[in-house]
Write an enzyme that holds these catalytic residues in place. Structure first.
Site, PDB file in Angstrom:
ATOM      1  N   GLU A 271      31.570  45.969  29.830  1.00  0.00           N
ATOM      2  CA  GLU A 271      31.797  47.397  29.567  1.00  0.00           C
ATOM      3  C   GLU A 271      30.510  48.112  29.173  1.00  0.00           C
ATOM      4  O   GLU A 271      30.293  49.274  29.542  1.00  0.00           O
ATOM      5  CB  GLU A 271      32.863  47.571  28.485  1.00  0.00           C
ATOM      6  CG  GLU A 271      34.230  47.008  28.831  1.00  0.00           C
ATOM      7  CD  GLU A 271      34.816  47.565  30.113  1.00  0.00           C
ATOM      8  OE1 GLU A 271      34.392  48.653  30.553  1.00  0.00           O
ATOM      9  OE2 GLU A 271      35.703  46.914  30.690  1.00  0.00           O
ATOM     10  N   HIS A 274      28.755  49.117  32.181  1.00  0.00           N
ATOM     11  CA  HIS A 274      29.216  50.426  32.668  1.00  0.00           C
ATOM     12  C   HIS A 274      28.601  51.558  31.852  1.00  0.00           C
ATOM     13  O   HIS A 274      28.191  52.592  32.397  1.00  0.00           O
ATOM     14  CB  HIS A 274      30.740  50.517  32.566  1.00  0.00           C
ATOM     15  CG  HIS A 274      31.478  49.759  33.610  1.00  0.00           C
ATOM     16  ND1 HIS A 274      31.190  49.861  34.950  1.00  0.00           N
ATOM     17  CD2 HIS A 274      32.534  48.898  33.512  1.00  0.00           C
ATOM     18  CE1 HIS A 274      32.020  49.095  35.640  1.00  0.00           C
ATOM     19  NE2 HIS A 274      32.839  48.497  34.794  1.00  0.00           N
ATOM     20  N   TRP A 282      31.816  45.055  43.641  1.00  0.00           N
ATOM     21  CA  TRP A 282      32.473  45.361  44.912  1.00  0.00           C
ATOM     22  C   TRP A 282      32.524  46.863  45.195  1.00  0.00           C
ATOM     23  O   TRP A 282      33.091  47.289  46.193  1.00  0.00           O
ATOM     24  CB  TRP A 282      33.878  44.759  44.954  1.00  0.00           C
ATOM     25  CG  TRP A 282      34.831  45.329  43.938  1.00  0.00           C
ATOM     26  CD1 TRP A 282      35.746  46.313  44.143  1.00  0.00           C
ATOM     27  CD2 TRP A 282      34.959  44.957  42.574  1.00  0.00           C
ATOM     28  NE1 TRP A 282      36.438  46.583  42.991  1.00  0.00           N
ATOM     29  CE2 TRP A 282      35.973  45.755  42.004  1.00  0.00           C
ATOM     30  CE3 TRP A 282      34.316  44.023  41.760  1.00  0.00           C
ATOM     31  CZ2 TRP A 282      36.355  45.643  40.665  1.00  0.00           C
ATOM     32  CZ3 TRP A 282      34.702  43.914  40.427  1.00  0.00           C
ATOM     33  CH2 TRP A 282      35.701  44.710  39.901  1.00  0.00           C
ATOM     34  N   ASP A 293      27.540  48.880  45.161  1.00  0.00           N
ATOM     35  CA  ASP A 293      27.286  49.052  43.730  1.00  0.00           C
ATOM     36  C   ASP A 293      25.877  49.584  43.498  1.00  0.00           C
ATOM     37  O   ASP A 293      25.409  49.625  42.365  1.00  0.00           O
ATOM     38  CB  ASP A 293      27.513  47.747  42.970  1.00  0.00           C
ATOM     39  CG  ASP A 293      26.506  46.661  43.346  1.00  0.00           C
ATOM     40  OD1 ASP A 293      25.791  46.844  44.348  1.00  0.00           O
ATOM     41  OD2 ASP A 293      26.460  45.642  42.638  1.00  0.00           O
TER      42      ASP A 293
END
Length: 679
Positions: A271, A274, A282, A293
């Protein structure tokens, strides 16, 4: 019933009820979406969360817009690296972190109120994973593997300069877990300055329609791109949310409570990836031709991978096997150990350019604080909604964040712009302790509203810190239609499947999305399966029945019906042409006692309505009079009450403020509420 209708509609449209071979076991003790058939773990909710943020904030940059902005900055970071003969080294940056532990009163170290030691083990994992530390689970020998040159520290000061250990605990939960929208409300109330801290929220479980999440992060925003906004509109929820079972590592703190396969702290590594701008390997497209990506050294993959299967090549037309060891895949924690050079370039570009992210390494948050506050109370508002009824009882967590014991507090609260109501609290609250406060029941008219609560004084004087004194909650009341309300104590659910019974799942939920009845796990049988269940229901409550066909091919000869205790049909529906799901909503308002009382209370009229000076309460059709009446304003305050002396009761409302009021009529322990407007 607007909120309930939205949730059920989203649940059906999202298509997240699919059961997969990779489904994780449903959390023990969870009540929301807590039955075994709703077991699909989506692991990470960042992509869906970003879509929600974009819907709420139309100016927030979409994926293509963000990538257009970040691409040249990534190229610049890559060029600098190549000038240093490839890997090179940058200055290692340190990111200050604060962990907000949301619990329901459990002792520290129990259930979701995880121990300091478990959180410290998470910090250790992050520092190993982001530094590719030798002789640790975070090391890899992959030729494209990279040291991110990012380290993490627990904050040693609060935003106000007070000493801190970087862990803050809030007794504002229950044992039902949290819906994602509720987590967002908690985040906004508890966040520390996102320019100076990476905020991590730890909660019991994060539920979404069809399952639950290990966690989700807020993706970075762009800056300086003409024509795009939204950089600050979501700042107050910026950070990472994690389920408590996914925090820390069993390798370093075995006494913690962990998920079976995500037990080495890699949910946080994922996380936070991110948070610093990385996408799933993917590309979140499910198509090899478009999967991207934006990192060339992570081979193209078709979908997320689970478990720990070596040698997967989901896109054979592209070079390389799926990088199941990459932190941005969904494989088990034990398999993960790699960030790549291109991912590092991307992170470095975000750290150098993205709002809030670029300020984190510059903050002094890991320098010990020295300030102090004597009298500092803080309030946190638990999520609430009106659901079926227009009344609600707000619940607060009142915490002592100062150094003095708090013995008294004055708290004001109101709905919209109405006159504030005062609540006086007395007790003994030591530093860092908290208490639950349930305010008296309040009412609201149909429409959108804002509830506000604020601390007026502490220990008879001013509160030393105003920033944690006021909380708000937006809510709506949209009553269910009369024709969908039934008088019953039970509902009989009849479901007939087709031969492919294993494809059929159904559930009955209340308006808090607690599952109170369900059917699943049927075996394929010629002629199908007939399932009949009688379920107890509560008065003044709303319910949704949902049936799902996982085969998405209809249920020939199948049907369902819902009946009240007296045989009234709530809904019956053939399922030959069902496309994935069908649902029914209804409300329950049980009337006890004899029907003559019901008739009396149903034959009351208020006139004139709206009224200015005089309001008449009249009994029609020769019925007996009620026993009593009580008038409430929209805040639930009693304006007047009395007993009926005739079939026409006349009341003087001259001194009432303009607005909506409610008349509660009583007879032999039965009650009915009517509404009127004063102008």
């Amino acid at each position: 019933m607007k909120k309930f209708t939205f949730k059920v509609s989203f649940l059906l449209l999202s298509g997240m009820f699919a059961l997969t071979a990779n489904a994780q076991q449903t959390p023990k003790g969870s009540k929301k979406f807590g039955k075994p058939f709703i077991a699909a773990s989506n692991y990470c909710g960042t992509v869906e969360y970003e879509e929600q943020l974009s819907q709420k904030n139309p100016e927030r940059a979409k994926k293509a817009e963000f990538e257009e902005w970040i691409a040249p900055k990534v190229a610049e970071a890559r060029a600098k690296r190549l000038q240093k003969n490839g890997n090179g080294t940058n200055e290692v940056v340190t990111i200050p972190m604060v962990f907000h532990v949301i619990h329901n009163g459990d002792a520290i170290g129990e259930n979701e109120n995880i121990s300091d030691e478990q959180i410290l083990s998470q910090i250790q994992v992050l520092n190993e994973d982001y530094r590719r530390a030798a002789d640790t689970p975070g090391f890899n020998s992959n030729p494209v593997g990279a040291d991110m040159e990012i380290e993490f520290c627990l904050a040693k000061r609060t935003p106000n300069g007070l000493p801190s250990n970087g862990i803050v605990r809030y007794n504002i939960g229950d044992d039902n877990g949290w819906q994602q929208e509720e987590v967002e409300l908690i985040k906004a109330q508890t966040q520390w300055d996102p320019e100076k801290y990476l905020n991590i929220w730890i909660v019991e479980d994060i539920f979404i329609p069809g399952g639950y999440l290990a966690g989700y992060a807020q993706f970075p925003t762009q800056s300086g791109l003409e024509g795009l906004g939204g950089q600050t509109s979501t700042a107050n929820t910026d950070g990472v949310a994690l389920g408590a079972r996914y925090v820390g590592s069993v390798n370093y703190y075995a006494e913690g409570t962990y998920d079976e396969v995500r037990n080495m702290g890699r949910s946080a590594s994922h996380e936070i990836g991110h948070f610093f701008g990385l996408r799933h390997i993917w590309g979140d497209t499910g198509d090899c031709a478009t999967a991207d990506d934006y990192c060339d050294d992570t081979p193209t993959a078709l979908n997320a991978n689970y478990g720990c299967q070596i040698g997967i090549d989901s896109c054979p037309e592209s070079e390389g096997l799926d990088m199941i060891e990459n932190y941005m895949d969904y494989t088990d924690d034990v398999c993960l150990n790699t960030f790549t050079q291109d991912q590092k370039d991307r992170m470095q570009a975000v750290l150098a350019n993205s709002p809030r992210r670029k300020n984190l390494p510059l903050a002094d948050s890991c320098t010990p604080g020295t300030a102090s506050l004597d009298n500092d109370g803080a309030i946190y508002l638990l999520p609430f909604s009106t659901n079926c009824s227009n009344d609600f009882s707000p619940v607060l967590s009142f915490a002592n964040r100062g150094t003095n014991t708090i013995t008294s507090a004055v708290i004001n609260y109101m709905v919209d712009d109405a006159e504030a109501i005062t609540y006086s609290w007395t007790g003994s609250l030591a530093p860092n302790e908290d208490a639950r406060i349930e305010l008296p029941a309040m009412g609201a008219q149909e429409g959108e509203h804002t509830f506000t609560v604020a601390i007026q004084s502490i220990n008879g004087g001013a509160d030393a810190l105003a920033s944690n004194n006021t909380r708000t909650n937006d809510f709506s009341f949209d009553p269910i239609e009369d024709e969908l309300i039934f008088d019953t104590e039970t509902v009989t659910i009849t479901v007939q499947t087709d031969d492919a019974a294993s494809e059929v799942t159904w559930l009955l939920m209340d308006s808090d999305q607690n599952t109170i009845a369900y059917g699943t796990g049927y075996e394929d049988t010629p002629g199908g399966v007939l399932d009949v269940q009688e379920v107890e229901v509560n008065s003044n409550s709303c319910y949704a029945f949902i049936i799902i066909d996982a085969g998405v091919d209809g249920i020939p000869e199948g049907y369902y019906s819902l009946e009240t205790s007296d045989g009234t049909i709530i809904k019956e529906q053939a399922l030959d042409d069902i496309l994935y799901a069908d649902f029914a909503q209804f409300g329950v308002n049980i009337v006890l006692g004899n029907k003559e009382i019901e008739k009396t209370l149903n034959n009351i009229v208020l006139y004139p309505n709206p009224a200015n000076n005089i309001l008449n309460i009249a009994v029609t059709n020769g019925m007996d009079t009620p026993d009593s009446y009580t008038i409430y304003n929209s805040l639930g305050q009693i304006m007047d009450n009395g007993i009926f002396t005739s079939s026409l009761q006349t009341l003087d409302i001259t001194n009432y403020s303009n607005g909506v009021y409610f008349v509660k009529l009583g007879k032999d322990n039965q009650a009915k509420t009517l509404q009127f407007v004063k102008y």
